[in-house]
Design a protein around this motif. Structure first.
Motif, PDB file in Angstrom:
ATOM      1  N   PHE A  93      28.924  40.251  43.275  1.00  0.00           N
ATOM      2  CA  PHE A  93      29.911  39.911  42.261  1.00  0.00           C
ATOM      3  C   PHE A  93      29.166  39.610  40.970  1.00  0.00           C
ATOM      4  O   PHE A  93      28.376  38.683  40.904  1.00  0.00           O
ATOM      5  CB  PHE A  93      30.730  38.686  42.679  1.00  0.00           C
ATOM      6  CG  PHE A  93      31.812  38.343  41.691  1.00  0.00           C
ATOM      7  CD1 PHE A  93      33.047  38.950  41.771  1.00  0.00           C
ATOM      8  CD2 PHE A  93      31.583  37.433  40.674  1.00  0.00           C
ATOM      9  CE1 PHE A  93      34.050  38.656  40.864  1.00  0.00           C
ATOM     10  CE2 PHE A  93      32.583  37.125  39.756  1.00  0.00           C
ATOM     11  CZ  PHE A  93      33.812  37.735  39.853  1.00  0.00           C
ATOM     12  N   SER A 125      34.632  45.622  42.507  1.00  0.00           N
ATOM     13  CA  SER A 125      35.886  46.221  42.977  1.00  0.00           C
ATOM     14  C   SER A 125      35.928  47.720  42.729  1.00  0.00           C
ATOM     15  O   SER A 125      36.686  48.443  43.391  1.00  0.00           O
ATOM     16  CB  SER A 125      37.082  45.564  42.274  1.00  0.00           C
ATOM     17  OG  SER A 125      37.175  44.198  42.588  1.00  0.00           O
ATOM     18  N   LYS A 134      35.110  49.857  45.745  1.00  0.00           N
ATOM     19  CA  LYS A 134      36.209  49.930  46.698  1.00  0.00           C
ATOM     20  C   LYS A 134      37.265  50.930  46.229  1.00  0.00           C
ATOM     21  O   LYS A 134      37.736  51.764  47.010  1.00  0.00           O
ATOM     22  CB  LYS A 134      36.850  48.550  46.869  1.00  0.00           C
ATOM     23  CG  LYS A 134      38.097  48.582  47.757  1.00  0.00           C
ATOM     24  CD  LYS A 134      38.762  47.224  47.866  1.00  0.00           C
ATOM     25  CE  LYS A 134      40.039  47.315  48.688  1.00  0.00           C
ATOM     26  NZ  LYS A 134      40.732  46.003  48.805  1.00  0.00           N
ATOM     27  N   CYS A 142      39.756  54.194  50.449  1.00  0.00           N
ATOM     28  CA  CYS A 142      40.790  53.421  49.748  1.00  0.00           C
ATOM     29  C   CYS A 142      42.005  54.302  49.470  1.00  0.00           C
ATOM     30  O   CYS A 142      41.877  55.398  48.914  1.00  0.00           O
ATOM     31  CB  CYS A 142      40.235  52.860  48.442  1.00  0.00           C
ATOM     32  SG  CYS A 142      41.408  51.803  47.549  1.00  0.00           S
ATOM     33  N   SER A 157      45.122  44.810  44.291  1.00  0.00           N
ATOM     34  CA  SER A 157      44.595  45.489  45.485  1.00  0.00           C
ATOM     35  C   SER A 157      43.170  45.081  45.842  1.00  0.00           C
ATOM     36  O   SER A 157      42.671  45.468  46.901  1.00  0.00           O
ATOM     37  CB  SER A 157      44.622  47.005  45.278  1.00  0.00           C
ATOM     38  OG  SER A 157      43.685  47.395  44.280  1.00  0.00           O
ATOM     39  N   GLN A 158      42.532  44.302  45.000  1.00  0.00           N
ATOM     40  CA  GLN A 158      41.104  44.031  45.158  1.00  0.00           C
ATOM     41  C   GLN A 158      40.754  43.426  46.522  1.00  0.00           C
ATOM     42  O   GLN A 158      39.704  43.728  47.087  1.00  0.00           O
ATOM     43  CB  GLN A 158      40.618  43.118  44.040  1.00  0.00           C
ATOM     44  CG  GLN A 158      40.730  43.755  42.663  1.00  0.00           C
ATOM     45  CD  GLN A 158      40.441  42.771  41.541  1.00  0.00           C
ATOM     46  OE1 GLN A 158      39.696  41.813  41.737  1.00  0.00           O
ATOM     47  NE2 GLN A 158      41.018  42.993  40.375  1.00  0.00           N
ATOM     48  N   HIS A 159      41.605  42.567  47.047  1.00  0.00           N
ATOM     49  CA  HIS A 159      41.306  41.885  48.316  1.00  0.00           C
ATOM     50  C   HIS A 159      42.297  42.272  49.418  1.00  0.00           C
ATOM     51  O   HIS A 159      42.467  41.538  50.384  1.00  0.00           O
ATOM     52  CB  HIS A 159      41.311  40.376  48.107  1.00  0.00           C
ATOM     53  CG  HIS A 159      40.363  39.912  47.033  1.00  0.00           C
ATOM     54  ND1 HIS A 159      38.999  39.989  47.173  1.00  0.00           N
ATOM     55  CD2 HIS A 159      40.598  39.396  45.806  1.00  0.00           C
ATOM     56  CE1 HIS A 159      38.420  39.526  46.083  1.00  0.00           C
ATOM     57  NE2 HIS A 159      39.363  39.164  45.233  1.00  0.00           N
ATOM     58  N   MET A 160      42.947  43.441  49.249  1.00  0.00           N
ATOM     59  CA  MET A 160      43.941  43.887  50.226  1.00  0.00           C
ATOM     60  C   MET A 160      43.362  44.908  51.189  1.00  0.00           C
ATOM     61  O   MET A 160      42.435  45.651  50.849  1.00  0.00           O
ATOM     62  CB  MET A 160      45.145  44.509  49.513  1.00  0.00           C
ATOM     63  CG  MET A 160      46.040  43.538  48.774  1.00  0.00           C
ATOM     64  SD  MET A 160      47.487  44.400  48.092  1.00  0.00           S
ATOM     65  CE  MET A 160      48.430  43.031  47.458  1.00  0.00           C
ATOM     66  N   THR A 161      43.939  44.968  52.379  1.00  0.00           N
ATOM     67  CA  THR A 161      43.631  46.046  53.311  1.00  0.00           C
ATOM     68  C   THR A 161      44.450  47.272  52.911  1.00  0.00           C
ATOM     69  O   THR A 161      45.374  47.182  52.096  1.00  0.00           O
ATOM     70  CB  THR A 161      43.988  45.650  54.751  1.00  0.00           C
ATOM     71  OG1 THR A 161      45.419  45.459  54.838  1.00  0.00           O
ATOM     72  CG2 THR A 161      43.281  44.359  55.154  1.00  0.00           C
TER      73      THR A 161
END
Length: 236
Positions: A61, A163, A166, A172, A214-218
């Motif tokens: 990060f 991010s 990802k 993704c 969406s950064q921390h989503m599955t």
């Protein structure tokens, strides 16, 4: 496979088994890793990542972007200085962009670039001993989607730099899912800047919010979020 992949590493740590791996392919060292003679050394803290067939990098990060040769970024033109434009890419120093580094540009046919313009560009030179240099053409002299963007609208957002990996990963589903129900254009920079444009301002804002959320989503959460968003935009 290096046994530290997926684990936290710190600056100065030596990845002794990286160069000694059994792979017949030449190892590609990404951000956060540098080679010093016969050693591979970690240059920033984070998690060691690996991508088939031969790419290693540190996922960390970080707020400030560190320029890497070959990275595609979104810059903001700050000024013109002689035959080059000065471009802010979010790094610790401005980069230069020659007026000849555009498709079909010549001394007589100069590109229409002004201070404040957004440019989607690529790093040609990026090392500690030389001034960073950008281009808006590929190896064959074509733009390949690079150049000035956003003059007819759109929105520029900033997301955490880690991010971006990802979002650009083939695994993704965000952009594919959004594309099933919305028409949009997007330019993703490795410096954490993303430019989006849809048919309406409301749709543009919705897509920008979806990217940020969406950064921390599955992937399952992303698909559910996109469905709720498109239903809302349709008036359901």
């Amino acid at each position: 496979m290096v046994d530290k992949v997926g684990k936290v590493v710190v600056p100065g740590e030596v990845l002794s088994d990286l160069l000694g791996s059994d792979s017949s392919l030449k190892i590609v060292l990404g951000p956060g890793i540098r080679q010093d003679v016969d050693s591979v050394i970690v240059s920033k803290p984070g998690v060691l990542k690996f991508k088939e067939p031969n790419i290693y990098w540190i996922d960390s990060f970080q707020k400030r972007y560190v320029a890497q040769k070959g990275d595609t970024v979104i810059g903001i033109v700050t000024a013109k200085a002689g035959d080059v434009f000065r471009v802010d890419v979010g790094a610790n120093e401005l980069a230069t962009l020659s007026y000849l580094a555009f498709e079909s540009a010549t001394k007589r046919n100069r590109p229409d670039v002004k201070a404040g313009d957004l440019v989607y560009c690529k790093f040609l030179v990026a090392n500690k001993d030389m001034e960073p240099e950008l281009v808006c053409i590929d190896g064959s002299g074509k733009s390949g989607g690079l150049g000035v963007i956003g003059r007819d609208g759109g929105m520029l957002i900033q997301v955490p730099i880690n991010s971006i990996q990802k979002l650009l990963s083939p695994e993704c589903v965000l952009f594919k899912t959004l594309g099933k129900s919305l028409k949009y254009e997007v330019a993703v920079g490795m410096n954490g800047r993303i430019w989006i444009q849809c048919r309406t301002v409301i749709e543009t804002i919705a897509v920008a919010n979806a990217i940020s959320a969406s950064q921390h989503m599955t992937n399952e959460d992303i698909q559910n979020m996109c469905k709720q968003m498109t239903d809302s935009l349709a008036g359901f």
